[in-house]
Design an enzyme around this catalytic site. Structure first.
Site, PDB file in Angstrom:
ATOM      1  N   ASP A  42       0.609  -1.172  -0.016  1.00  0.00           N
ATOM      2  CA  ASP A  42      -0.166  -0.309   0.095  1.00  0.00           C
ATOM      3  C   ASP A  42       0.703   1.401  -0.460  1.00  0.00           C
ATOM      4  O   ASP A  42       0.894   2.580   0.109  1.00  0.00           O
ATOM      5  CB  ASP A  42      -0.779  -0.022   1.458  1.00  0.00           C
ATOM      6  N   SER A  43       2.385   1.359   0.183  1.00  0.00           N
ATOM      7  CA  SER A  43       3.075   1.988  -0.303  1.00  0.00           C
ATOM      8  C   SER A  43       2.199   2.520  -1.544  1.00  0.00           C
ATOM      9  O   SER A  43       3.449   3.728  -1.599  1.00  0.00           O
ATOM     10  CB  SER A  43       4.607   1.550  -0.600  1.00  0.00           C
ATOM     11  N   ASP A  81      -0.871  -5.633  -0.308  1.00  0.00           N
ATOM     12  CA  ASP A  81      -1.151  -5.017   1.228  1.00  0.00           C
ATOM     13  C   ASP A  81      -2.831  -4.951   1.525  1.00  0.00           C
ATOM     14  O   ASP A  81      -3.757  -5.132   0.779  1.00  0.00           O
ATOM     15  CB  ASP A  81      -0.688  -4.462   1.605  1.00  0.00           C
ATOM     16  N   LYS A 110      -1.123  -9.371   3.737  1.00  0.00           N
ATOM     17  CA  LYS A 110      -0.129  -8.997   4.376  1.00  0.00           C
ATOM     18  C   LYS A 110      -1.178  -7.935   4.947  1.00  0.00           C
ATOM     19  O   LYS A 110      -1.421  -6.817   4.648  1.00  0.00           O
ATOM     20  CB  LYS A 110       1.332  -7.917   3.637  1.00  0.00           C
ATOM     21  N   GLU A 112      -0.935  -5.517   9.081  1.00  0.00           N
ATOM     22  CA  GLU A 112       0.112  -4.704  10.211  1.00  0.00           C
ATOM     23  C   GLU A 112      -0.767  -4.348  11.443  1.00  0.00           C
ATOM     24  O   GLU A 112      -1.788  -4.494  11.346  1.00  0.00           O
ATOM     25  CB  GLU A 112       0.170  -2.904   9.904  1.00  0.00           C
ATOM     26  N   GLU A 176       9.920  -3.887   9.901  1.00  0.00           N
ATOM     27  CA  GLU A 176       9.808  -2.198   9.411  1.00  0.00           C
ATOM     28  C   GLU A 176      11.077  -1.812  10.319  1.00  0.00           C
ATOM     29  O   GLU A 176      10.120  -1.244  11.814  1.00  0.00           O
ATOM     30  CB  GLU A 176       8.964  -1.942   9.184  1.00  0.00           C
TER      31      GLU A 176
HETATM   32  O1  KIV Z   1       3.598  -1.321   1.191  1.00  0.00           O
HETATM   33  C1  KIV Z   1       5.081  -1.569   1.115  1.00  0.00           C
HETATM   34  O2  KIV Z   1       5.626  -1.178   0.548  1.00  0.00           O
HETATM   35  C2  KIV Z   1       5.276  -2.379   2.500  1.00  0.00           C
HETATM   36  C3  KIV Z   1       6.714  -2.096   2.332  1.00  0.00           C
HETATM   37  C4  KIV Z   1       7.495  -2.007   2.365  1.00  0.00           C
HETATM   38  C5  KIV Z   1       7.057  -3.056   3.199  1.00  0.00           C
HETATM   39  O3  KIV Z   1       4.389  -2.797   3.064  1.00  0.00           O
END
Ligand code: KIV
Length: 257
Positions: A42-43, A81, A110, A112, A176
């Site tokens: 989600d970056s 994510d 994934k 968090e 992280e």
């Molecule tokens: O959102 C993302 O790209 C991430 C990675 C940087 C681990 O969670």
């Protein structure tokens, strides 16, 4: 355990696990042969959409980009994510995780967090949805972006979270910005792979945002190393195109019908 997960699991203590982000088919196609895991992170909210935080990323946006990424992957394990506010309780998490898996054909999701989401992770795994954990700095809820694991209580909690996530059945954990010696201790203590970002060489693998490492996203943080300057290469190509158009050298007959 399915073979792709087993392959990754077997690398612990043997060879480093390579994980990178992709937000599109074209990038996924390039990185697939070098990666063990491709993460639709989600970056993308900050990298592609200029959002101030990943909190603005929606489920639809994640699904759309993931469908594109899926087309570019032949061998890597694909993780997506779950965005902010899509796993606030077990039923919401299950509904959204199922939608992600069904619509994107990814291998895992994934999430968090530690203690706050133990029950949610439990439900997903009970429903046969493979989960990757994410501890340390949690961009979806972080108020500050300082390294994690300096204070004793924080260290104890992170270690406990890692052990609990392993017991719940996550197949690996992203760490992280976790302090070096704590990342080492967690990696040594648990039997599943740790994937570090700003968490030292002690992790079982490393993840970076691809746009950061190729120099497409102008970010300056300690844990990013720029391995190429793709922006410069693109610029050179565009200037060549522009000059050839202006000088009527492009298109040639061979480019015309
Ligand atoms: O959102 C993302 O790209 C991430 C990675 C940087 C681990 O969670």
């Amino acid at each position: 355990m399915k073979s792709k997960f087993l392959e990754i699991f077997k690398k612990k203590n043997k060879s480093k696990i390579i994980c990178l982000t992709a937000y599109s088919k074209n990038i996924a196609q390039i990185i697939d042969k070098h990666c063990d895991i491709i993460l639709v992170g989600d970056s993308l909210g900050s990298v592609l959409y200029n959002y101030k935080s990943t909190r603005s990323v929606t489920l639809d946006t994640m699904i759309q980009h993931s469908k594109s990424v899926r087309m570019g992957i032949k061998k890597s394990l694909m993780v997506v994510d779950m965005p902010h506010n899509t796993y606030r309780n077990s039923s919401e998490a299950l509904k959204n995780a199922k939608a992600i898996i069904l619509k994107t054909k990814c291998d895992a999701v994934k999430l968090e967090g530690g203690k706050k989401i133990y029950d949610i992770i439990k439900i997903l795994i009970k429903n046969k949805i493979p989960v990757m954990g994410h501890l340390g700095i949690l961009p979806q809820s972080a108020k500050s972006f300082k390294v994690k694991g300096i204070k004793i209580t924080e260290r104890k909690n992170l270690l406990k979270d890692a052990k609990t996530l392993e017991n719940l059945g996550v197949f690996s954990i992203v760490l992280e910005c976790v302090e070096t010696s704590l990342a080492k201790e967690i990696t040594k203590t648990i039997n599943i792979p740790t994937i570090g970002i700003g968490a030292s060489v002690n992790c079982d693998g490393q993840v970076l945002v691809t746009d950061d490492l190729i120099g497409l996203n102008p970010i300056k943080v300690r844990f990013v190393k720029r391995f190429a300057n793709i922006k410069k290469q693109i610029n050179i190509a565009i200037v060549k195109f522009k000059n050839e158009v202006k000088n009527k050298k492009f298109p040639k007959k061979v480019n015309s019908y």
